[in-house]
Design an enzyme around this catalytic site. Structure first.
Site, PDB file in Angstrom:
ATOM      1  N   LYS A 107      33.314  33.364 123.701  1.00 49.39           N
ATOM      2  CA  LYS A 107      32.590  33.088 122.458  1.00 49.39           C
ATOM      3  C   LYS A 107      31.107  33.326 122.730  1.00 49.39           C
ATOM      4  CE  LYS A 107      32.282  29.822 118.657  1.00 49.39           C
ATOM      5  NZ  LYS A 107      30.906  30.128 118.339  1.00 49.39           N
TER       6      LYS A 107
ATOM      7  N   CYS B  85      -2.288  16.819 115.867  1.00 50.59           N
ATOM      8  CA  CYS B  85      -3.699  16.469 116.011  1.00 50.59           C
ATOM      9  C   CYS B  85      -4.484  17.352 115.040  1.00 50.59           C
ATOM     10  CB  CYS B  85      -4.144  16.717 117.448  1.00 50.59           C
ATOM     11  SG  CYS B  85      -5.943  16.717 117.585  1.00 50.59           S
TER      12      CYS B  85
ATOM     13  N   GLU C 246      39.155  35.399 124.206  1.00 57.22           N
ATOM     14  CA  GLU C 246      37.894  36.135 124.374  1.00 57.22           C
ATOM     15  C   GLU C 246      36.776  35.141 124.636  1.00 57.22           C
ATOM     16  OE1 GLU C 246      37.229  38.169 120.707  1.00 57.22           O
ATOM     17  OE2 GLU C 246      39.178  39.165 120.830  1.00 57.22           O
TER      18      GLU C 246
ATOM     19  N   CYS D  83     -10.101  20.212 119.813  1.00 62.55           N
ATOM     20  CA  CYS D  83      -9.045  19.759 120.722  1.00 62.55           C
ATOM     21  C   CYS D  83      -8.733  20.902 121.698  1.00 62.55           C
ATOM     22  CB  CYS D  83      -7.831  19.400 119.866  1.00 62.55           C
ATOM     23  SG  CYS D  83      -6.403  18.876 120.803  1.00 62.55           S
TER      24      CYS D  83
ATOM     25  N   CYS E  12      -7.832  14.901 122.972  1.00 66.77           N
ATOM     26  CA  CYS E  12      -9.181  14.774 122.412  1.00 66.77           C
ATOM     27  C   CYS E  12      -9.421  13.431 121.721  1.00 66.77           C
ATOM     28  CB  CYS E  12      -9.454  15.926 121.444  1.00 66.77           C
ATOM     29  SG  CYS E  12      -8.508  15.817 119.927  1.00 66.77           S
TER      30      CYS E  12
ATOM     31  N   CYS F 165      -4.584  11.593 119.848  1.00 69.37           N
ATOM     32  CA  CYS F 165      -4.325  12.796 120.635  1.00 69.37           C
ATOM     33  C   CYS F 165      -4.678  12.558 122.103  1.00 69.37           C
ATOM     34  CB  CYS F 165      -5.150  13.957 120.078  1.00 69.37           C
ATOM     35  SG  CYS F 165      -4.988  15.450 121.053  1.00 69.37           S
TER      36      CYS F 165
ATOM     37  N   ASP G  78      27.220  33.598 122.312  1.00 69.47           N
ATOM     38  CA  ASP G  78      26.295  32.717 121.598  1.00 69.47           C
ATOM     39  C   ASP G  78      25.121  33.540 121.074  1.00 69.47           C
ATOM     40  OD1 ASP G  78      25.306  30.454 120.534  1.00 69.47           O
ATOM     41  OD2 ASP G  78      24.629  29.559 122.414  1.00 69.47           O
TER      42      ASP G  78
ATOM     43  N   LYS H 109      35.093  25.017 122.499  1.00 66.61           N
ATOM     44  CA  LYS H 109      33.701  25.023 122.960  1.00 66.61           C
ATOM     45  C   LYS H 109      33.558  24.242 124.253  1.00 66.61           C
ATOM     46  CE  LYS H 109      31.051  25.549 118.803  1.00 66.61           C
ATOM     47  NZ  LYS H 109      29.664  25.333 118.469  1.00 66.61           N
TER      48      LYS H 109
ATOM     49  N   TYR I 268      28.204  42.734 121.231  1.00 68.00           N
ATOM     50  CA  TYR I 268      29.643  42.879 121.490  1.00 68.00           C
ATOM     51  C   TYR I 268      30.365  42.838 120.151  1.00 68.00           C
ATOM     52  CZ  TYR I 268      29.949  42.380 126.587  1.00 68.00           C
ATOM     53  OH  TYR I 268      29.885  42.585 127.934  1.00 68.00           O
TER      54      TYR I 268
HETATM   55  S1  IVH Z   1      36.060  36.118 115.738  1.00 67.21           S
HETATM   56  C1  IVH Z   1      37.222  35.019 111.253  1.00 67.21           C
HETATM   57  N1  IVH Z   1      35.341  36.324 118.219  1.00 67.21           N
HETATM   58  O1  IVH Z   1      31.579  32.471 116.458  1.00 67.21           O
HETATM   59  C2  IVH Z   1      36.627  34.723 112.559  1.00 67.21           C
HETATM   60  N2  IVH Z   1      33.885  35.180 116.739  1.00 67.21           N
HETATM   61  O2  IVH Z   1      31.926  29.895 115.040  1.00 67.21           O
HETATM   62  C3  IVH Z   1      36.006  35.912 113.134  1.00 67.21           C
HETATM   63  N3  IVH Z   1      31.806  34.411 117.791  1.00 67.21           N
HETATM   64  O3  IVH Z   1      31.014  33.582 113.180  1.00 67.21           O
HETATM   65  C4  IVH Z   1      35.217  35.588 114.316  1.00 67.21           C
HETATM   66  N4  IVH Z   1      32.226  35.190 119.798  1.00 67.21           N
HETATM   67  O4  IVH Z   1      29.649  34.630 115.087  1.00 67.21           O
HETATM   68  C5  IVH Z   1      35.008  35.848 117.007  1.00 67.21           C
HETATM   69  N5  IVH Z   1      34.837  36.649 120.458  1.00 67.21           N
HETATM   70  C6  IVH Z   1      34.505  36.172 119.262  1.00 67.21           C
HETATM   71  C7  IVH Z   1      33.286  35.499 119.023  1.00 67.21           C
HETATM   72  C8  IVH Z   1      33.020  34.998 117.741  1.00 67.21           C
HETATM   73  C9  IVH Z   1      31.359  34.551 119.054  1.00 67.21           C
HETATM   74  C10 IVH Z   1      31.042  33.735 116.731  1.00 67.21           C
HETATM   75  C11 IVH Z   1      31.018  34.443 115.410  1.00 67.21           C
HETATM   76  C12 IVH Z   1      31.611  33.503 114.430  1.00 67.21           C
HETATM   77  C13 IVH Z   1      31.375  32.198 115.102  1.00 67.21           C
HETATM   78  C14 IVH Z   1      32.314  31.160 114.616  1.00 67.21           C
END
Ligand code: IVH
Length: 681
Positions: A115, A424, A113, A430, A409, A406, A117, A312, A223
């Site tokens: 990840k 400052c 999946e 300023c 000013c 600064c 952010d 990552k 999501y």
């Molecule tokens: S599964 C027990 N799936 O990444 C683990 N986490 O660094 C359950 N995150 O705390 C997490 N996308 O906030 C999972 N597709 C995804 C994710 C995901 C982002 C985040 C989540 C987690 C953190 C871990």
């Protein structure tokens, strides 16, 4: 690596990582990339493994970060909310795959999946209804943010009529699209607030807003990627996600079932490129073992499941030269060093500038003018310098000497104990700080003068027409008509022309006039006293009732107000001990701004509060005696000659030129009949 003295290094890393955790989770203002953080943490964990007796009691390896805040009720998680172990390397993914196969056999299947952010969230549904939403907090307990989550339209309050478990929790990530993030930041800049560094910080800040009505406007979305229940519909993660989708929950669109590590690596490589086309940020890929039975067999470590790992993406980097350093002064006086770079192509855009954050970061990097540096683009708008290529350093270079004064000013810069930024202190002298105060004053949550904005304020300031907030109320039609200026947005580099035509001027003056109706707590907030935000302003005004009582309040009286501590009390006392501030306030008061939350008693009309007036000229609505009576009836005093003690000169038609000259010389405000009328209501 030769680490020298391990105890010293462990202490150093512990201190640094705790500081970075605080910046990330509490301040929402990280100063290093996730990767740098992970590398430091890994170094610490390895050292601690080799020297378990040296582990510090506050070691960040002993816990996961916390986003707990005191404003929200605490929720104990039914299932601990763990994090994922991270890796940046293919080798470590292979190790993970081998561990999994050793644990559960070769039939193991993965789900890959994205990840996301954003901010982790756990949603509990009972009998199909959304019952509770909690942040991760420290993993064991989080903040109850149900009211805020309920404003997010992609999260159903009730799931669709399908077969769903009576009780289940579904976890996911609340995030902002790039478009929404840009919109929020544009508005913040317009309102004189600092923009968020990246969409994740903006999402985190939005979830923790105290007013759900504000959260709606942030346009958060979500999501959901992890179903937890005693009675899940299927025995594997993928099918459970598909089931959750039929219940109306927003599950990730891009999920792949992979039988081999090569399939996993393909997914990763495709998304490392394709992520640039997504309308939101991802920082990697999550690889999960699909079968719930396999997950149970593999179990958990103290911090993360053994059945999942996050790969990552490394932020994109480029090599270039540091040409010079500029120092920017923010609206609050904070100084930010910015690197001017030899332009270089990074993630498809030409990069010319990079953030250097503060003096500590400059000395930690030991970056020098002329150095070849590695710049990196993480989620932030402006890239950062992450490393210096020491082998390419010119021979005669010397460390950067951070400026002492600064650049705007000339005031000597200060740095508070425990704070990273120099600032400052010349709040009222300023230019960027003065403009910042004006922008704050007119902003929506303060005086709400929406006919003025950042550009118009800059124009008024540059023309010498608004040097403080009281000047806004002296503006007259003829001062404004025809003013124009080309302004360039530092964010976009685009320029636009502002010009004040009749309609603009009328709108501005009307906006200023209407702002006089703003209640006392908004006026107090608008003054921009350090640490006096909206909530504090409401509490303080409700307690003291009027400004004079606030000005004369002692420290003890202030700290007796609920939620007002020493820091706020000291800031309020400090503000009112400044005579320039008191003069501004008197002018605002004379213009009729509300400095009292009390209803005026109908018998004692004391709107003019003992102020002395010199009257000159003829008036349209009053006879000569009539106007004197009006002053006295409203608690003012009449004096015949202008002196430095006179508070106002009330000018009618044909005011005597001598009086006018004298008033101007002494700086006594000359008010019109209309202004006098608004003073007495
Ligand atoms: S599964 C027990 N799936 O990444 C683990 N986490 O660094 C359950 N995150 O705390 C997490 N996308 O906030 C999972 N597709 C995804 C994710 C995901 C982002 C985040 C989540 C987690 C953190 C871990």
């Amino acid at each position: 690596m030769d680490v020298g003295n391990p105890l010293q290094r462990i202490r150093q890393l512990t201190l640094a990582l705790n500081e970075h955790n605080h910046r990330y989770y509490v301040l929402n203002a990280p100063s290093i990339s996730d990767k740098q953080f992970d590398l430091l943490l890994k170094e610490l964990e390895q050292l601690e493994k080799a020297h378990p007796d040296l582990v510090q009691p506050d070691s960040p390896s002993l816990r996961i970060g916390s986003d707990l805040t005191k404003e929200f009720a605490a929720v104990v998680h039914k299932y601990p909310m763990l994090s994922l172990s991270n890796t940046y390397s293919e080798g470590e993914l292979r190790d993970f795959d081998q561990r999994v196969r050793k644990g559960v056999g070769n039939t193991a299947e993965y789900v890959c999946e994205l990840k996301f952010d954003g901010v982790a969230i756990g949603l509990t549904y009972r009998n199909g209804l959304l019952e509770q939403a909690a942040t991760r907090g420290d993993g064991t307990q989080g903040d109850d943010v149900t009211v805020n989550i309920k404003t997010i339209r992609s999260i159903p309050l009730k799931v669709r009529e399908k077969e769903y478990p009576k009780e289940f929790e579904i976890r996911g990530e609340v995030y902002l699209t790039h478009a929404q993030f840009d919109k929020i930041n544009a508005q913040r800049i317009e309102e004189g607030e600092d923009p968020f560094a990246n969409p994740r910080n903006a999402a985190a800040g939005s979830l923790k807003l105290l007013d759900p009505a504000e959260v709606v406007h942030r346009g958060l979305t979500c999501y959901l990627y992890n179903l937890l229940s005693e009675t899940p519909p299927h025995n594997n993660h993928y099918d459970n996600m598909m089931a959750a989708k039929t219940w109306g929950l927003r599950v990730p669109e891009y999920m792949a079932r992979c039988k081999t590590l090569d399939d996993v690596l393909d997914f990763i490589n495709n998304w490392d490129t394709d992520r640039k086309h997504l309308p939101f940020d991802i920082d990697g890929v999550v690889i999960k073992v699909n079968s719930i039975e396999h997950q149970q067999q593999l179990g958990f470590t103290a911090k993360s499941p053994r059945w999942a790992i996050a790969y990552k993406f490394a932020a994109e980097q480029a090599l270039t030269k540091l040409l010079s350093i500029d120092y920017q002064v923010g609206r609050t006086g904070a100084i930010t060093p910015v690197a001017n770079l030899q332009p270089v192509l990074l993630s498809g855009t030409m990069v010319k500038r990079a953030s250097l954050h503060n003096a500590d970061i400059i000395s930690q990097l030991d970056v020098r003018i002329g150095d070849t540096v590695i710049v990196e683009k993480g989620g932030e708008i402006i890239p950062k310098i992450v490393e210096v290529e020491l082998s390419l350093r010119p021979r005669n270079s010397s460390p950067v000497a951070f400026i002492a004064h600064c650049p705007e000013c000339g005031t000597a810069l200060l740095r508070n104990e425990g704070e990273a930024a120099h600032f400052c202190p010349s709040e009222d002298g300023c230019p960027p700080q003065i403009k910042g105060k004006l922008e704050h004053f007119i902003s929506r949550r303060a005086m709400n003068i929406d006919s003025l904005g950042e550009g118009k304020i800059a124009l008024l300031y540059d023309k010498g027409l608004a040097k403080n907030v009281a000047d806004l109320y002296d503006l007259e039609y003829n001062d404004l008509l025809g003013l124009e200026k080309v302004i360039e947005s530092p964010e976009t580099g685009k320029s636009k022309m502002i010009s004040f035509r009749e309609k603009t001027v009328e709108n501005i003056l009307n906006g200023i006039e209407t702002s006089k109706l703003a209640p006392f707590h908004k006026v107090l907030f608008a003054l921009g006293i350090r640490h006096v935000g909206e909530t504090v302003a409401k509490k303080v005004t409700a307690h003291v009732g009027n400004l004079d009582r606030l000005i004369s309040a002692t420290n003890d009286e202030l700290t007796a107000i609920p939620d007002i501590g020493e820091r706020i009390a000291a800031s309020i006392k400090d503000y009112f001990s400044n005579s320039a501030h008191l003069q501004i306030i008197e002018r605002l008061r004379a213009h009729g701004l509300k400095f009292s939350s009390e209803k005026p008693a109908s018998t004692s009309r004391n709107r003019l509060g003992g102020k002395s007036f010199v009257v000159s000229g003829v008036f349209s609505g009053y006879s000569r005696d009539g106007i004197k009576k009006a002053i006295e009836d409203n608690g003012g005093k009449i004096v015949s000659a202008i002196s430095s003690k006179t508070d106002f000169v009330l000018a009618g038609e044909n005011m005597g030129p001598e009086k006018k000259k004298k008033a101007l010389e002494l700086g006594i405000p000359i008010i019109s009949e209309a202004e006098f009328d608004s003073m007495i209501g």
